[in-house]
Scaffold this motif. Structure first.
Motif, mmCIF file in Angstrom:
data_model
loop_
_atom_site.group_PDB
_atom_site.id
_atom_site.type_symbol
_atom_site.label_atom_id
_atom_site.label_comp_id
_atom_site.label_asym_id
_atom_site.label_seq_id
_atom_site.Cartn_x
_atom_site.Cartn_y
_atom_site.Cartn_z
ATOM 1 N N VAL A 132 110.466 62.067 25.000
ATOM 2 C CA VAL A 132 110.334 61.404 26.300
ATOM 3 C C VAL A 132 109.345 60.253 26.089
ATOM 4 O O VAL A 132 108.197 60.464 25.715
ATOM 5 C CB VAL A 132 109.832 62.376 27.386
ATOM 6 C CG1 VAL A 132 109.657 61.654 28.715
ATOM 7 C CG2 VAL A 132 110.815 63.542 27.542
ATOM 8 N N ILE A 133 109.853 59.036 26.278
ATOM 9 C CA ILE A 133 109.119 57.836 25.877
ATOM 10 C C ILE A 133 108.861 56.947 27.097
ATOM 11 O O ILE A 133 109.790 56.691 27.879
ATOM 12 C CB ILE A 133 109.948 57.035 24.846
ATOM 13 C CG1 ILE A 133 110.242 57.916 23.622
ATOM 14 C CG2 ILE A 133 109.255 55.740 24.443
ATOM 15 C CD1 ILE A 133 111.400 57.396 22.770
ATOM 16 N N ASP A 134 107.598 56.517 27.273
ATOM 17 C CA ASP A 134 107.359 55.479 28.281
ATOM 18 C C ASP A 134 106.645 54.306 27.633
ATOM 19 O O ASP A 134 106.232 54.369 26.475
ATOM 20 C CB ASP A 134 106.614 56.036 29.510
ATOM 21 C CG ASP A 134 105.164 56.385 29.229
ATOM 22 O OD1 ASP A 134 104.427 55.509 28.732
ATOM 23 O OD2 ASP A 134 104.759 57.534 29.509
ATOM 24 N N TYR A 135 106.549 53.219 28.387
ATOM 25 C CA TYR A 135 106.002 51.965 27.860
ATOM 26 C C TYR A 135 104.804 51.541 28.714
ATOM 27 O O TYR A 135 104.538 50.373 28.907
ATOM 28 C CB TYR A 135 107.106 50.897 27.849
ATOM 29 C CG TYR A 135 108.409 51.449 27.268
ATOM 30 C CD1 TYR A 135 108.643 51.414 25.899
ATOM 31 C CD2 TYR A 135 109.361 52.063 28.094
ATOM 32 C CE1 TYR A 135 109.804 51.958 25.360
ATOM 33 C CE2 TYR A 135 110.527 52.615 27.561
ATOM 34 C CZ TYR A 135 110.738 52.559 26.197
ATOM 35 O OH TYR A 135 111.888 53.114 25.671
ATOM 36 N N GLY A 136 104.114 52.541 29.261
ATOM 37 C CA GLY A 136 103.036 52.296 30.230
ATOM 38 C C GLY A 136 101.659 52.230 29.613
ATOM 39 O O GLY A 136 101.491 51.783 28.474
ATOM 40 N N ILE A 137 100.661 52.742 30.349
ATOM 41 C CA ILE A 137 99.261 52.564 29.939
ATOM 42 C C ILE A 137 98.829 53.567 28.867
ATOM 43 O O ILE A 137 97.757 53.423 28.282
ATOM 44 C CB ILE A 137 98.295 52.662 31.151
ATOM 45 C CG1 ILE A 137 98.450 54.008 31.883
ATOM 46 C CG2 ILE A 137 98.525 51.506 32.113
ATOM 47 C CD1 ILE A 137 97.359 54.273 32.913
ATOM 48 N N GLY A 138 99.626 54.592 28.633
ATOM 49 C CA GLY A 138 99.311 55.550 27.572
ATOM 50 C C GLY A 138 98.190 56.515 27.954
ATOM 51 O O GLY A 138 97.664 56.475 29.063
ATOM 52 N N ILE A 139 97.849 57.379 27.013
ATOM 53 C CA ILE A 139 96.775 58.362 27.217
ATOM 54 C C ILE A 139 95.710 58.107 26.162
ATOM 55 O O ILE A 139 96.022 57.976 24.981
ATOM 56 C CB ILE A 139 97.326 59.801 27.081
ATOM 57 C CG1 ILE A 139 98.253 60.132 28.258
ATOM 58 C CG2 ILE A 139 96.171 60.824 27.024
ATOM 59 C CD1 ILE A 139 98.877 61.519 28.179
ATOM 60 N N LYS A 140 94.435 58.004 26.595
ATOM 61 C CA LYS A 140 93.358 57.698 25.643
ATOM 62 C C LYS A 140 93.004 58.926 24.813
ATOM 63 O O LYS A 140 92.872 58.855 23.602
ATOM 64 C CB LYS A 140 92.123 57.211 26.401
ATOM 65 C CG LYS A 140 92.213 55.737 26.775
ATOM 66 C CD LYS A 140 90.874 55.206 27.274
ATOM 67 C CE LYS A 140 91.072 53.795 27.841
ATOM 68 N NZ LYS A 140 90.641 53.642 29.198
ATOM 69 N N ASP A 141 92.819 60.061 25.482
ATOM 70 C CA ASP A 141 92.328 61.264 24.806
ATOM 71 C C ASP A 141 93.390 62.366 24.871
ATOM 72 O O ASP A 141 93.490 63.079 25.872
ATOM 73 C CB ASP A 141 91.025 61.710 25.498
ATOM 74 C CG ASP A 141 90.325 62.830 24.742
ATOM 75 O OD1 ASP A 141 90.999 63.506 23.927
ATOM 76 O OD2 ASP A 141 89.124 63.040 24.974
ATOM 77 N N PHE A 142 94.196 62.493 23.815
ATOM 78 C CA PHE A 142 95.292 63.474 23.797
ATOM 79 C C PHE A 142 94.768 64.902 23.973
ATOM 80 O O PHE A 142 95.361 65.717 24.668
ATOM 81 C CB PHE A 142 96.079 63.390 22.484
ATOM 82 C CG PHE A 142 96.928 62.155 22.359
ATOM 83 C CD1 PHE A 142 97.358 61.464 23.477
ATOM 84 C CD2 PHE A 142 97.323 61.687 21.103
ATOM 85 C CE1 PHE A 142 98.153 60.326 23.361
ATOM 86 C CE2 PHE A 142 98.116 60.556 20.976
ATOM 87 C CZ PHE A 142 98.526 59.867 22.112
ATOM 88 N N LYS A 143 93.644 65.180 23.296
ATOM 89 C CA LYS A 143 93.110 66.541 23.315
ATOM 90 C C LYS A 143 92.711 66.955 24.731
ATOM 91 O O LYS A 143 93.039 68.040 25.206
ATOM 92 C CB LYS A 143 91.895 66.613 22.373
ATOM 93 C CG LYS A 143 91.675 67.991 21.798
ATOM 94 C CD LYS A 143 90.514 68.013 20.824
ATOM 95 C CE LYS A 143 89.943 69.422 20.786
ATOM 96 N NZ LYS A 143 88.603 69.466 20.243
ATOM 97 N N LYS A 144 92.030 66.042 25.400
ATOM 98 C CA LYS A 144 91.573 66.291 26.780
ATOM 99 C C LYS A 144 92.796 66.475 27.697
ATOM 100 O O LYS A 144 92.828 67.377 28.536
ATOM 101 C CB LYS A 144 90.726 65.094 27.239
ATOM 102 C CG LYS A 144 89.995 65.309 28.525
ATOM 103 C CD LYS A 144 88.552 65.730 28.267
ATOM 104 C CE LYS A 144 87.903 66.188 29.553
ATOM 105 N NZ LYS A 144 86.929 67.232 29.319
ATOM 106 N N ALA A 145 93.796 65.600 27.520
ATOM 107 C CA ALA A 145 94.988 65.641 28.389
ATOM 108 C C ALA A 145 95.716 66.972 28.288
ATOM 109 O O ALA A 145 96.351 67.415 29.248
ATOM 110 C CB ALA A 145 95.936 64.491 28.023
ATOM 111 N N CYS A 146 95.615 67.601 27.119
ATOM 112 C CA CYS A 146 96.346 68.851 26.901
ATOM 113 C C CYS A 146 95.560 70.091 27.341
ATOM 114 O O CYS A 146 96.097 71.200 27.313
ATOM 115 C CB CYS A 146 96.728 68.988 25.430
ATOM 116 S SG CYS A 146 97.985 67.802 24.951
ATOM 117 N N GLU A 147 94.293 69.906 27.735
ATOM 118 C CA GLU A 147 93.510 71.064 28.194
ATOM 119 C C GLU A 147 94.096 71.601 29.493
ATOM 120 O O GLU A 147 94.415 70.823 30.390
ATOM 121 C CB GLU A 147 92.050 70.641 28.459
ATOM 122 C CG GLU A 147 91.222 70.540 27.212
ATOM 123 C CD GLU A 147 89.821 70.000 27.509
ATOM 124 O OE1 GLU A 147 89.411 69.958 28.682
ATOM 125 O OE2 GLU A 147 89.145 69.615 26.535
#
Lengths: 149, 102
Positions: A80-95
């Motif tokens: 699933v692919i987007d072209y937006g602002i993205g995520i800075k901290d992958f680890k934090k996002a997955c908590e």
């Protein structure tokens, strides 16, 4: 080895979430998954698409692309692919329970649900901008598909 | 998403019919709040037997309603979840605040 693949692109609008999960599930049916496995996939796709709809495009809805590959070992790989602002901290996002928008009654459980319903999840940066969520799952039953069929 | 409701013996019964995701969350949230505000009851039972799909957006909606009702001293119970909804509820600990009843 990939035996079949498909790709769809649609606008990052919440009304497309139902379309996206139904479309991916319909494509996966040829691998002869159980109903439970299909619901796992629908739920994981819904979570990933929701993330992009809610977070990727703060100003104007851009595109979301979904690529699905069915493999001869009876596994599926979904991006699933987007072209937006993205995520800075992958680890934090997955908590579990981490959300940047608690005021919108968001649970912050999207990635936790994806991890639980699929065998493998990886997050990567899209170039030049955006997010790629790659999810894999192996189906228990043997495939209906044969190479060259 | 369609929402059916009735009050019987001081209990508000709510049936969620359809799919609960980001697209239907706003409507679900506001319809539930309207039903909660219009009626008198001592507890709520949310029946999920007609819910065809739910992702983690549904958890946000349910926890939001729990917080509102907690202020009124009203408990919420869940019944008839699908096996997938159940998996998400267990994962998120939702049953700790909205117990499952049969």
């Amino acid at each position: 080895m990939i035996i079949n693949q498909m790709e769809i692109t649609f606008k990052a609008l919440s009304i497309n979430e139902g379309f996206a999960r139904a479309c991916v599930a319909a494509f996966c049916v040829q691998s002869n998954p159980t109903l439970d496995e299909l619901t796992d996939i629908k739920t994981a796709v819904s979570e990933a698409v929701t993330n992009s709809v809610v977070h990727a495009y703060p100003k104007k809805a851009g595109d979301i692309t979904i690529k699905v590959e069915l493999n001869d070992d009876n596994s599926v790989s979904i991006q699933v692919i987007d072209y937006g602002i993205g995520i800075k901290d992958f680890k934090k996002a997955c908590e579990p329970f981490y959300t940047t928008k608690p005021e919108q009654e968001r649970s912050g459980m999207g990635f936790t649900v994806m991890e639980s319903f699929m065998d493998n999840i990886t997050l990567s940066k899209n170039n030049p901008s955006g997010l790629i969520v790659t999810m894999e799952k192996k189906f228990a039953s043997s495939s209906n598909l044969a190479v060259g069929e | 998403m369609q929402i059916k409701s009735r009050v019987y013996n001081n209990t508000l019964y709510v049936v969620l019919c359809g799919e609960l995701d980001e697209h239907t969350a706003y409507h679900t949230r506001h319809t539930l709040d309207e039903i909660f505000d219009k009626n008198d009851f001592r507890q709520i039972i949310i029946d999920l037997s007609e819910l065809d799909f739910m992702d983690s957006t549904g958890i946000g909606v349910l926890i939001g309603r729990y917080k509102r009702m907690k202020d009124r001293g009203i408990s919420i119970f869940i019944c008839n979840p699908s096996s997938h909804a159940e998996k998400i509820f267990k994962m998120t600990g939702l049953y700790d605040i909205m117990p499952k009843i049969s």
